[in-house]
Enzyme design. Structure first.
Site, PDB file in Angstrom:
ATOM      1  N   SER A 167       0.827  -1.202   0.000  1.00 58.21           N
ATOM      2  CA  SER A 167       0.000   0.000   0.000  1.00 58.21           C
ATOM      3  C   SER A 167       0.864   1.255   0.000  1.00 58.21           C
ATOM      4  O   SER A 167       1.608   1.497  -0.944  1.00 58.21           O
ATOM      5  CB  SER A 167      -0.969  -0.027   1.179  1.00 58.21           C
ATOM      6  OG  SER A 167      -1.935   0.989   1.060  1.00 58.21           O
ATOM      7  N   ASP A 331      -2.990   6.776  -3.210  1.00 55.18           N
ATOM      8  CA  ASP A 331      -1.744   6.197  -2.720  1.00 55.18           C
ATOM      9  C   ASP A 331      -1.282   5.162  -3.747  1.00 55.18           C
ATOM     10  O   ASP A 331      -1.969   4.919  -4.754  1.00 55.18           O
ATOM     11  CB  ASP A 331      -1.925   5.635  -1.307  1.00 55.18           C
ATOM     12  CG  ASP A 331      -2.821   4.417  -1.246  1.00 55.18           C
ATOM     13  OD1 ASP A 331      -3.622   4.199  -2.186  1.00 55.18           O
ATOM     14  OD2 ASP A 331      -2.748   3.663  -0.258  1.00 55.18           O
ATOM     15  N   ASP A 333      -1.245   1.960  -4.238  1.00 56.29           N
ATOM     16  CA  ASP A 333      -2.091   0.867  -4.710  1.00 56.29           C
ATOM     17  C   ASP A 333      -3.523   1.322  -4.910  1.00 56.29           C
ATOM     18  O   ASP A 333      -4.416   0.492  -5.142  1.00 56.29           O
ATOM     19  CB  ASP A 333      -2.019  -0.341  -3.771  1.00 56.29           C
ATOM     20  CG  ASP A 333      -2.646  -0.090  -2.421  1.00 56.29           C
ATOM     21  OD1 ASP A 333      -2.613   1.066  -1.951  1.00 56.29           O
ATOM     22  OD2 ASP A 333      -3.177  -1.038  -1.812  1.00 56.29           O
TER      23      ASP A 333
END
Length: 603
Positions: A167, A331, A333
């Site tokens: 992430s 962000d 992902d």
């Protein structure tokens, strides 16, 4: 065990690891560390021994978020050996579920991956190992967002999903995130599945990679899953538009098209997001070119999280040059979303909405969407708005106003997504679930399409997001939120301070009495019939304010979440009163924590 014996043990473990590691880079890393640890330079030997201890003195723990850790050699790092052993354990767990009738026989799994260092290789290792175990495996064809993998679990009707991602973590990290299909409906795992998977992985923890069966006979998918995601997401966003929405993207106040700057933060969201925007009929975006393509080094940001100070500086600079009315940021992902707009008091700068502010606006929009849907169907509005316990309670006021249910869950979309009849859910850390019928996890792409549509509609009325927030304050009252973060010497120290708060509970913060106290490590919360507990202390105050205290699960910090409220006077009056109350509450909480620390040091 003496230090010398421990060091010899770690060196032996490292040598054994290097013999079976299929990755020449991590294999070479181990051999260099062993050579240094056994070398003549005492300082270099000590540093290498410490690194070997850190990498080999345990195993990367599998929890409800799966795995997440630093790239490198050793069982406490993310690497091909750990990914292969984890995949073998997860496959064994799914096969056992199939034997118990909890999923199809053979089980099936879809594997996705982002653009981080190692993600593509890890995804193919996972696919090969699970195929070798006898599962039906589908591999997404290219790096993509986490919400796409979450969508694929439900779209393909598979037993599980694996997403290789860390992430918004720093560049040196990667991770292994797990979803379950069938009764879990594509949500992230919760207890007891997490412990069962961890136990299955432990069985393979010492198995050499060469002894784990592999097969490349998995199915590599085409673009069909992404096409379906775009079509379903665009349809859901369009269905939520007001009946009088023109869809033209033209701002009536200025006669010009809404100008939008978009950044993927060196991640994988750009292509899919722009496809969704186009399918909805939203204005074209100007991308931040330096950040538009996946790059696991994240060269323009020190921490690839749009929440972090400075992360949106390049986007703001691009927006100023384009005279943009909106900045949209994902962000890496693309499961989180941030938006920023010209500051109401300084139009030359851009202010990012907090997660709580955007959660309120998107939740309000979802409530209005449900009211319209119910009116067309000739029924009463139904469903639930939900957020995590550390997010603003403003969403509860929206739910009450619109006759909807309201739920607060523990942190994480593994809980938010499971709320029965969910209409909308969010967490203050920039996570939003705007269309739970499509994806059962936070989804920055669908949320951004809804956010852009909202800004466009407001612009067509000659209004701004700031006007809409004032309207919310007038309608629901003004909620102000803040955090007090106490950095300590260790996670154990943070847990000890939390325990001290249990022993010495506050009767008041400043002059405001505590009306209700809850220890959620005992009381717990039930979500969708699943009871769980967490190390959280909740205090509801007599004036409607709220304090939440919890130690961080990943850092040496004690975090305190604060919420205040005012519904007296104009929007400006309410905002000023709530912010003043928040400042006073922050000072009172700081005094309380100082007292606890003094008490600890004196005991």
């Amino acid at each position: 065990m003496a230090a010398a014996e421990e060091g010899a043990t770690r060196i032996a473990e490292a040598r054994a690891w290097a013999k079976q590691d299929p990755d020449p880079e991590t294999r070479g890393e181990v051999r260099r560390l062993v050579a240094l640890a056994e070398g003549p330079d005492p300082a270099a030997a000590a540093a290498a021994a410490a690194e070997l201890e850190d990498a080999f003195g345990g195993r990367l723990a599998f929890g409800t978020a799966g795995l997440r850790g630093r790239l490198g050699a050793g069982p406490r790092r993310m690497n091909r050996v750990v990914v292969s052993q984890t995949s073998a354990g997860f496959a064994a767990f799914l096969l056992d579920r199939a034997r118990r009738g909890a999923c199809d026989t053979p089980p099936s799994v879809v594997v996705g991956y982002d653009g981080r260092v190692g993600s593509s290789v890890f995804a193919r290792d996972a696919a090969a190992v699970m195929t070798g175990a006898g599962l039906r495996v589908y591999l997404l064809p290219e790096p993509g967002p986490t919400p796409l993998t979450a969508f694929a679990v439900r779209h393909l009707g598979v037993s599980a999903g694996v997403m290789i991602t860390a992430s918004h973590n720093p560049p040196q990290d990667n991770g292994y995130k797990v979803y379950l299909g069938d009764a879990d409906a594509g949500s992230q795992i919760v207890a007891p599945s997490d412990q069962e998977i961890a136990a299955a992985i432990e069985v393979f923890g010492s198995t050499p990679v060469a002894l784990i069966p592999r097969s490349v006979e998995y199915t590599e998918l085409g673009r069909g899953v992404a096409d379906a995601y775009v079509a379903e997401t665009a349809a859901a966003v369009l269905a939520g538009l007001p009946a009088d929405s023109s869809g033209s993207g033209v701002a009536a106040a200025s006669g010009t098209e809404l100008r939008i700057v978009y950044t993927a933060m060196h991640g994988v969201g750009s292509d899919l997001a722009q496809r969704v925007f186009g399918a909805v009929g939203l204005p074209r975006v100007t991308v931040v070119r330096e950040q538009d393509r996946p790059d696991g080094a994240f060269p323009t940001v020190s921490f690839p999280n749009p929440e972090e100070p400075g992360a949106l500086d390049l986007a703001a600079r691009t927006a100023r040059a384009a005279e943009a009315a909106l900045v949209v940021a994902h962000d890496p992902d693309a499961d989180r979303l941030a938006i920023a707009l010209p500051h109401p008091e300084d139009p030359a700068s851009y202010r990012r909405l907090t997660g709580n502010e955007l959660g309120l606006l998107l939740g309000w929009r979802a409530a209005e969407r449900e009211v319209r849907r119910a009116a067309l169907a000739g029924r009463s509005p139904r469903g639930a708005l939900a957020c995590t316990i550390v997010s603003s309670p403003a969403l509860g006021a929206v739910a009450r106003e619109y006759g909807l249910d309201y739920a607060e869950t523990f942190s994480g979309f593994k809980w938010v997504s499971r709320v029965p009849e969910l209409v909308f859910g969010f967490e203050e850390a920039l996570g939003y679930l705007t269309h739970p019928e499509i994806v059962r996890d936070k989804d920055g792409i669908s949320a951004s399409a809804d956010a852009i549509a909202m800004v466009r509609e407001l612009a067509a009325e000659g209004r701004t997001v700031w006007d809409r927030l004032d309207e919310a304050s007038e309608r629901f009252g003004h909620f102000a939120s803040g955090q007090v973060t106490l950095r300590l010497e260790s996670q154990a120290a943070a847990a000890a301070l939390s325990a001290a708060a249990r022993r010495t509970p506050p009767r008041a913060f400043g002059e405001t009495a505590v009306a209700r106290a809850q220890d959620l490590s005992v009381a717990g919360i039930e979500t969708a019939g699943i009871s769980s507990t967490a190390d959280v202390l909740r205090y509801d105050l007599a004036d409607g304010s709220r304090v939440m205290i919890r130690p961080s699960g990943t850092e040496p910090k004690l975090k305190v979440y604060l919420d205040t409220f005012s519904d007296v006077g104009t929007a400006a009056d309410r905002r000023a009163a709530a912010e003043t109350a928040l400042a006073s509450l922050e000072a009172a909480v700081a005094d309380y924590l100082d007292g606890l620390r003094t008490e600890q040091s004196g005991s």
